[in-house]
Every structure is written in structure tokens, then in C-alpha cells.
Design a protein around this motif. Sequence first.
Motif, PDB file in Angstrom:
ATOM      1  N   ALA A 140      -1.468   3.505   6.595  1.00 26.96           N
ATOM      2  CA  ALA A 140      -2.289   3.053   5.473  1.00 26.96           C
ATOM      3  C   ALA A 140      -1.983   3.945   4.278  1.00 26.96           C
ATOM      4  CB  ALA A 140      -3.769   3.112   5.833  1.00 26.96           C
ATOM      5  N   SER A 141      -1.251   3.413   3.313  1.00 25.04           N
ATOM      6  CA  SER A 141      -0.762   4.194   2.173  1.00 25.04           C
ATOM      7  C   SER A 141      -1.410   3.656   0.896  1.00 25.04           C
ATOM      8  CB  SER A 141       0.767   4.092   2.091  1.00 25.04           C
ATOM      9  OG  SER A 141       1.361   4.468   3.325  1.00 25.04           O
ATOM     10  N   HIS A 151       3.848   5.679   5.451  1.00 22.06           N
ATOM     11  CA  HIS A 151       3.486   6.614   6.527  1.00 22.06           C
ATOM     12  C   HIS A 151       2.122   7.273   6.332  1.00 22.06           C
ATOM     13  CE1 HIS A 151       8.100   7.263   7.244  1.00 22.06           C
ATOM     14  NE2 HIS A 151       7.699   6.046   7.562  1.00 22.06           N
ATOM     15  N   GLY A 152       1.267   6.697   5.500  1.00 21.62           N
ATOM     16  CA  GLY A 152      -0.064   7.265   5.320  1.00 21.62           C
ATOM     17  C   GLY A 152      -0.885   7.200   6.598  1.00 21.62           C
ATOM     18  N   SER A 188      -0.965  -0.266   0.892  1.00 21.55           N
ATOM     19  CA  SER A 188       0.147  -0.756   1.712  1.00 21.55           C
ATOM     20  C   SER A 188      -0.181  -0.483   3.172  1.00 21.55           C
ATOM     21  CB  SER A 188       1.458  -0.063   1.331  1.00 21.55           C
ATOM     22  OG  SER A 188       1.822  -0.360  -0.002  1.00 21.55           O
ATOM     23  N   ILE A 189      -0.143  -1.532   3.984  1.00 22.81           N
ATOM     24  CA  ILE A 189      -0.417  -1.418   5.411  1.00 22.81           C
ATOM     25  C   ILE A 189       0.830  -1.806   6.191  1.00 22.81           C
ATOM     26  CG2 ILE A 189      -1.819  -2.231   7.351  1.00 22.81           C
ATOM     27  CD1 ILE A 189      -3.461  -0.641   5.401  1.00 22.81           C
ATOM     28  N   ARG A 198       2.426   4.520  -8.756  1.00 20.99           N
ATOM     29  CA  ARG A 198       2.090   3.748  -7.563  1.00 20.99           C
ATOM     30  C   ARG A 198       3.328   3.173  -6.885  1.00 20.99           C
ATOM     31  NH1 ARG A 198      -3.877   1.090  -8.354  1.00 20.99           N
ATOM     32  NH2 ARG A 198      -4.886   3.078  -8.836  1.00 20.99           N
ATOM     33  N   ALA A 199       3.144   2.821  -5.610  1.00 22.06           N
ATOM     34  CA  ALA A 199       4.254   2.315  -4.805  1.00 22.06           C
ATOM     35  C   ALA A 199       3.803   1.091  -4.026  1.00 22.06           C
ATOM     36  CB  ALA A 199       4.739   3.398  -3.845  1.00 22.06           C
ATOM     37  N   ALA A 200       4.773   0.255  -3.659  1.00 21.97           N
ATOM     38  CA  ALA A 200       4.496  -0.934  -2.850  1.00 21.97           C
ATOM     39  C   ALA A 200       5.547  -1.043  -1.758  1.00 21.97           C
ATOM     40  CB  ALA A 200       4.489  -2.191  -3.712  1.00 21.97           C
TER      41      ALA A 200
END
Length: 255
Positions: free
Chosen positions: A75-76, A83-84, A98-99, A234-236
Motif C-alpha cells: 500500500a503506497s 512496496h509500501g 497504489s495497491i 507523487r507516483a502511480a
Amino acid sequence: MVELKTTESIDAMRAAGRVVGRALGAVRAAADVGVSLRELDTVAREVLRAAGAGSPFLGYRPRFAPVPFPAVVCASVNDAIVHGIPDDYRLRDGDLVSIDCGATLDGWAGDAAVSFTVGRARPADLALIATAERALAAGIAAAVPGNRIGDIAHAIGSIGRAAGYGIPDGFGGHGIGREMHEDPGVPNEGPPGRGMKLRPGMVLAIEPMLVAGGTDDYLTDGDGWTLRTVDGSRAAHAEHTVAITAAGPRILTLA
């Protein structure tokens, strides 16, 4: 070594991929302002449990990781690229999430990821997510027999760069089958016509990662897992597991 899967094996991977798609759909539906990342992980765990599936993420420990991964989803949020680790952070209005999720079923793995916003979305975030999804679609379209890994990489990278986004250096997709990570690697950027030739029976996890700030650099959190943008932008992340067949690419991780 690259294992070419039979039609029966690809059908079995489709069953695992369907579980992944359902889990991502359930997590996205549950994501709202005030919901914790740990709660989203619980939602995914329940989908896997109900399907009789395992998680290739839970307990996974590659060489770089100081500890095994403790969850079934990555979960990021916002500036976290991938890799969150799901924790007690509660989603806020406007977050970009992002999942990434995997499942193992009857000895076969599936892997996919989705990015979305919570509450009132920033137009820039929607554009970033849409570009990641277009890059994924382009990569999938290039996954046909006779093409090469570089054709997938070029299709992804061309879309990301044209939009002015960064592509994290050294990260990309991978082969998948009985293990979550198999050969070959699938870069998110590179010259066309290079690399391994694509053949029917190959199955790949294709996964563009784009950074709004335009840089390819990243930082690793103290947890040893989470990758973040260096400038706080931010990132996707978008991903599907895709089988290469004589009839064209077959997406295995749709719900």
C-alpha cells in the motif's frame, strides 16, 4: 530459465489472477477517507481466504529486505512509489493510493496493481494515473509472439517520457508462474527489438511505475521496503499478469 506454460497452466493462472482482481476491487471499494492501510490489507486477506488462496507477498524476503514482508498487499500513498507496508496511516482527502496484490492458488501465482485517488482528486494525479494505465495498455499490446522484451519496455517508456514523468531506475516487471518472480525481467524503458524473443506460453507481470516529478531516482524508507520519490512528488503504479498466446496477449488478473 523461462518456463513456457501450457494452455491448462495458463487457465490455472487465470484462476489465481481472478482472485487478485477481486482483491484489488474490494480494496479499492473499501478505500475512503479515514480508513487505515492496515484495514485495507485485512480486506484483501479476506478475499484470499474466501477463495482458498495464499499470498506470495506475505513473508516474502528478497535479498535487499531487512525483514520479511508482513502483509498481503503493498500500500503506497502519495510519494511512495512501490512496496509500501500497510500500517495505521488513515487515508486523507486527496490521497493517491497504489495497491499491489498477489495470490497463489493451486500452485500458480498472479500479480497486479492499481492506483486511484481518495476523496477529491487532484487533476495532476488523475493525469498521472491515466498515463500509467496507458503505458500498461501499450506494454500489453506489445506482448505478442515474435516481439522482444525490449518492445514492451519501449512501449511503456515512450508513453511515460512523452508525458514528462520519471521512471524509477532498475524497477520493472518480471516473469511469473509457480513463483511470483521468475525470468525474464521486463524493464519499463529500453530500446525496441532487443532482449528475449516473446513466445507463446510465456507469462509476464507488466508493471509501469511513473513519477510526477520527472526524476528516476528514489529513496528507501527506514523500513527497508518502501521506495519514495526524492522530491516528494507523487507516483502511480499499474500492473497486470499477461500470458503471451498465438491469439494475442491474454490478461489473467481481471476480476
